[in-house]
Design an enzyme around this catalytic site. Structure first.
Site, PDB file in Angstrom:
ATOM      1  N   TYR A   7     -20.363  -8.959 -30.352  1.00 32.70           N
ATOM      2  CA  TYR A   7     -19.090  -8.329 -30.735  1.00 32.70           C
ATOM      3  C   TYR A   7     -17.930  -9.242 -30.352  1.00 32.70           C
ATOM      4  CZ  TYR A   7     -15.266  -4.909 -30.946  1.00 32.70           C
ATOM      5  OH  TYR A   7     -14.088  -4.256 -31.236  1.00 32.70           O
ATOM      6  N   THR A  11     -11.311   6.268 -29.832  1.00 36.14           N
ATOM      7  CA  THR A  11     -11.658   6.507 -31.242  1.00 36.14           C
ATOM      8  C   THR A  11     -13.153   6.865 -31.274  1.00 36.14           C
ATOM      9  OG1 THR A  11     -12.474   4.288 -31.713  1.00 36.14           O
ATOM     10  CG2 THR A  11     -10.087   4.611 -31.914  1.00 36.14           C
TER      11      THR A  11
HETATM   12  N1  LIG Z   1     -11.792   1.428 -30.201  1.00 41.16           N
HETATM   13  C1  LIG Z   1     -11.619   0.358 -29.449  1.00 41.16           C
HETATM   14  O1  LIG Z   1     -11.616   0.439 -28.199  1.00 41.16           O
HETATM   15  C2  LIG Z   1     -11.385  -0.992 -30.062  1.00 41.16           C
HETATM   16  C3  LIG Z   1     -10.906  -2.026 -29.243  1.00 41.16           C
HETATM   17  C4  LIG Z   1     -10.639  -3.276 -29.809  1.00 41.16           C
HETATM   18  C5  LIG Z   1     -10.832  -3.476 -31.170  1.00 41.16           C
HETATM   19  N2  LIG Z   1     -11.328  -2.453 -31.946  1.00 41.16           N
HETATM   20  C6  LIG Z   1     -11.498  -2.716 -33.374  1.00 41.16           C
HETATM   21  O2  LIG Z   1     -10.625  -1.877 -34.095  1.00 41.16           O
HETATM   22  C7  LIG Z   1     -11.154  -1.622 -35.398  1.00 41.16           C
HETATM   23  C8  LIG Z   1     -11.168  -0.124 -35.655  1.00 41.16           C
HETATM   24  O3  LIG Z   1     -12.061   0.478 -34.742  1.00 41.16           O
HETATM   25  P1  LIG Z   1     -12.052   2.024 -34.352  1.00 41.16           P
HETATM   26  O4  LIG Z   1     -12.129   2.083 -32.886  1.00 41.16           O
HETATM   27  O5  LIG Z   1     -10.978   2.740 -35.063  1.00 41.16           O
HETATM   28  O6  LIG Z   1     -13.505   2.425 -34.891  1.00 41.16           O
HETATM   29  P2  LIG Z   1     -14.063   3.590 -35.833  1.00 41.16           P
HETATM   30  O7  LIG Z   1     -15.522   3.501 -35.689  1.00 41.16           O
HETATM   31  O8  LIG Z   1     -13.370   4.865 -35.561  1.00 41.16           O
HETATM   32  O9  LIG Z   1     -13.626   3.102 -37.293  1.00 41.16           O
HETATM   33  C9  LIG Z   1     -14.194   1.995 -37.913  1.00 41.16           C
HETATM   34  C10 LIG Z   1     -14.227   2.258 -39.411  1.00 41.16           C
HETATM   35  O10 LIG Z   1     -14.765   1.085 -40.047  1.00 41.16           O
HETATM   36  C11 LIG Z   1     -15.635   1.529 -41.072  1.00 41.16           C
HETATM   37  N3  LIG Z   1     -16.602   0.482 -41.427  1.00 41.16           N
HETATM   38  C12 LIG Z   1     -17.659   0.034 -40.699  1.00 41.16           C
HETATM   39  N4  LIG Z   1     -18.331  -0.894 -41.385  1.00 41.16           N
HETATM   40  C13 LIG Z   1     -17.684  -1.053 -42.566  1.00 41.16           C
HETATM   41  C14 LIG Z   1     -17.897  -1.860 -43.707  1.00 41.16           C
HETATM   42  N5  LIG Z   1     -18.948  -2.704 -43.789  1.00 41.16           N
HETATM   43  N6  LIG Z   1     -17.020  -1.774 -44.738  1.00 41.16           N
HETATM   44  C15 LIG Z   1     -15.983  -0.914 -44.688  1.00 41.16           C
HETATM   45  N7  LIG Z   1     -15.740  -0.111 -43.643  1.00 41.16           N
HETATM   46  C16 LIG Z   1     -16.581  -0.179 -42.593  1.00 41.16           C
HETATM   47  C17 LIG Z   1     -16.317   2.758 -40.504  1.00 41.16           C
HETATM   48  O11 LIG Z   1     -16.893   3.555 -41.522  1.00 41.16           O
HETATM   49  C18 LIG Z   1     -15.145   3.434 -39.802  1.00 41.16           C
HETATM   50  O12 LIG Z   1     -14.465   4.324 -40.667  1.00 41.16           O
HETATM   51  C19 LIG Z   1     -12.537  -2.275 -35.400  1.00 41.16           C
HETATM   52  O13 LIG Z   1     -12.461  -3.546 -35.999  1.00 41.16           O
HETATM   53  C20 LIG Z   1     -12.860  -2.419 -33.929  1.00 41.16           C
HETATM   54  O14 LIG Z   1     -13.782  -3.442 -33.676  1.00 41.16           O
HETATM   55  C21 LIG Z   1     -11.606  -1.226 -31.419  1.00 41.16           C
END
Ligand SMILES: NC(=O)c1ccc[n+]([C@@H]2O[C@H](COP(=O)([O-])OP(=O)(O)OC[C@H]3O[C@@H](n4cnc5c(N)ncnc54)[C@H](O)[C@@H]3O)[C@@H](O)[C@H]2O)c1
Length: 244
Positions: A149, A184
Site C-alpha cells: 500500500y 471511512t
Molecule cells: N481512510 C484513510 O485513513 C486513508 C488514509 C490515506 C489515504 N487514503 C486513501 O483515500 C482514498 C479514499 O479512501 P477511503 O478511506 O474513502 O476508502 P473507501 O473504501 O471508503 O472508498 C474507496 C472507494 O474506492 C472504490 N474503488 C475501489 N477500487 C476501485 C476501482 N478499481 N475502480 C473504481 N473505484 C474503486 C471503492 O468502491 C470505494 O467506493 C483511497 O485512495 C485511500 O487509499 C485513505
C-alpha cells in the site's frame, strides 16, 4: 457557496468515504459531479444527490477510462476537475504478500490515477485549463502501514510531481493530498482493533482521527480557482502525524 460554480468534476471512488464527501461538497459548491466507482449499490445511493451523475468505472482499466471520458466530454463538452481518489488497502503481513496481491494494489492505487491523468489530461490540455488532485497517503511520507500500500501511494506522489511539471504549461494544475488516518469504511476495522487505534491516536499530535469532510475541504481548495498558482504541491491532512 459557489466556489466551483458551473464546473464539471470527476471524483473516482466517489461512492464511499472521502470520495462521497467530496461529491457532496463539490455539488454544494455549484459543480456537476460524476461519481465514478465500481460499487454499483453505493453509486445508486450517491446518484440520488442533485447534480451527481453516477458512473461505473474500474480505474485500473484503460478501456473503461476511455469510455467514461468520452461520455462526459460528449455530454458536457469539458472536464474541469479530476480527483483521483479510488483506492484499496490491505493489512496482509509482508511474508504473506503474493505477486498477485502486489500487482492488484499497484494496478488500482497507482496505475488508476496514472490512467486518469492520461485520459482526462488530454481533455484539459486541449481546453487549456483544469485541476487534477491525486489522493496519496501519509504512508508515502513516513514509515507506516502496509508495505505494498505504501509503495502504491509513493508512486502516486511521484506521478503527481511528474504530471504537475508536464501539464503546468497547459494551465492544468496537478497536486496531491496526503491524508492521515481518516474515519471511512476503509478504516472500519480499526474500531475493533482498540490497541492499534489508541496507538494511532496517541501518535497524532491532534489526538484524534480525521473526518472525510476535512480531506474534502482540502480537495475543494486545490480543485478551485483559488489555487490558481498552485501546481505540484503536497498538502498533508493528517492532524500533524507526519510532523513528528
Ligand atoms: N481512510 C484513510 O485513513 C486513508 C488514509 C490515506 C489515504 N487514503 C486513501 O483515500 C482514498 C479514499 O479512501 P477511503 O478511506 O474513502 O476508502 P473507501 O473504501 O471508503 O472508498 C474507496 C472507494 O474506492 C472504490 N474503488 C475501489 N477500487 C476501485 C476501482 N478499481 N475502480 C473504481 N473505484 C474503486 C471503492 O468502491 C470505494 O467506493 C483511497 O485512495 C485511500 O487509499 C485513505
Amino acid at each position: 457557496m459557489t466556489r466551483l460554480q458551473g464546473k464539471i468534476a470527476i471524483v473516482t471512488g466517489g461512492a464511499s468515504g472521502m470520495g462521497a464527501a467530496m461529491v457532496k461538497l463539490f455539488t454544494e459548491n455549484g459543480a456537476t459531479v460524476i461519481a465514478a466507482d465500481i460499487n454499483e449499490a453505493n453509486l445508486a445511493k450517491i446518484g440520488e444527490i442533485e447534480n451527481v451523475i453516477p458512473k461505473k468505472l474500474d480505474v485500473s482499466s484503460d478501456e473503461n477510462w476511455a469510455q467514461v471520458v468520452k461520455e462526459v466530454k460528449d455530454q458536457f463538452g469539458r472536464i474541469d476537475i479530476l480527483i483521483n481518489n479510488a483506492g484499496i488497502s490491505s493489512e496482509k503481513p509482508v511474508h504473506l504478500v503474493t505477486e498477485q496481491d502486489w500487482v492488484l494494489m499497484q494496478k488500482i492505487n497507482s496505475f488508476g490515477p496514472f490512467l486518469g491523468i492520461k485520459h482526462v489530461g488530454e481533455v484539459m490540455k486541449e481546453q487549456k485549463a483544469g485541476s487534477i488532485v491525486n489522493i496519496s497517503s501519509y504512508t508515502a511520507l513516513v514509515g507506516m502501514g502496509n508495505n505494498p500500500y505504501s509503495a502504491s501511494k509513493g508512486a502516486v506522489r511521484a506521478t503527481s510531481k511528474a504530471a504537475a511539471a508536464e501539464l503546468a504549461a497547459y494551465n492544468v494544475r496537478v497536486n496531491a493530498i496526503f491524508p492521515g488516518t481518516i474515519e471511512t469504511p476503509m478504516t472500519d476495522a480499526l474500531k475493533e482493533a482498540k490497541q492499534a487505534l489508541n496507538m494511532l491516536v496517541m501518535a497524532t499530535p491532534m489526538q484524534r482521527l480525521g473526518q472525510p469532510m476535512e480531506v474534502a475541504n482540502a480537495a475543494l481548495f486545490l480543485a478551485s480557482d483559488e489555487a490558481s498558482y498552485i501546481a505540484g504541491a503536497e498538502l498533508v491532512v493528517d492532524g500533524g502525524f507526519s510532523a513528528r
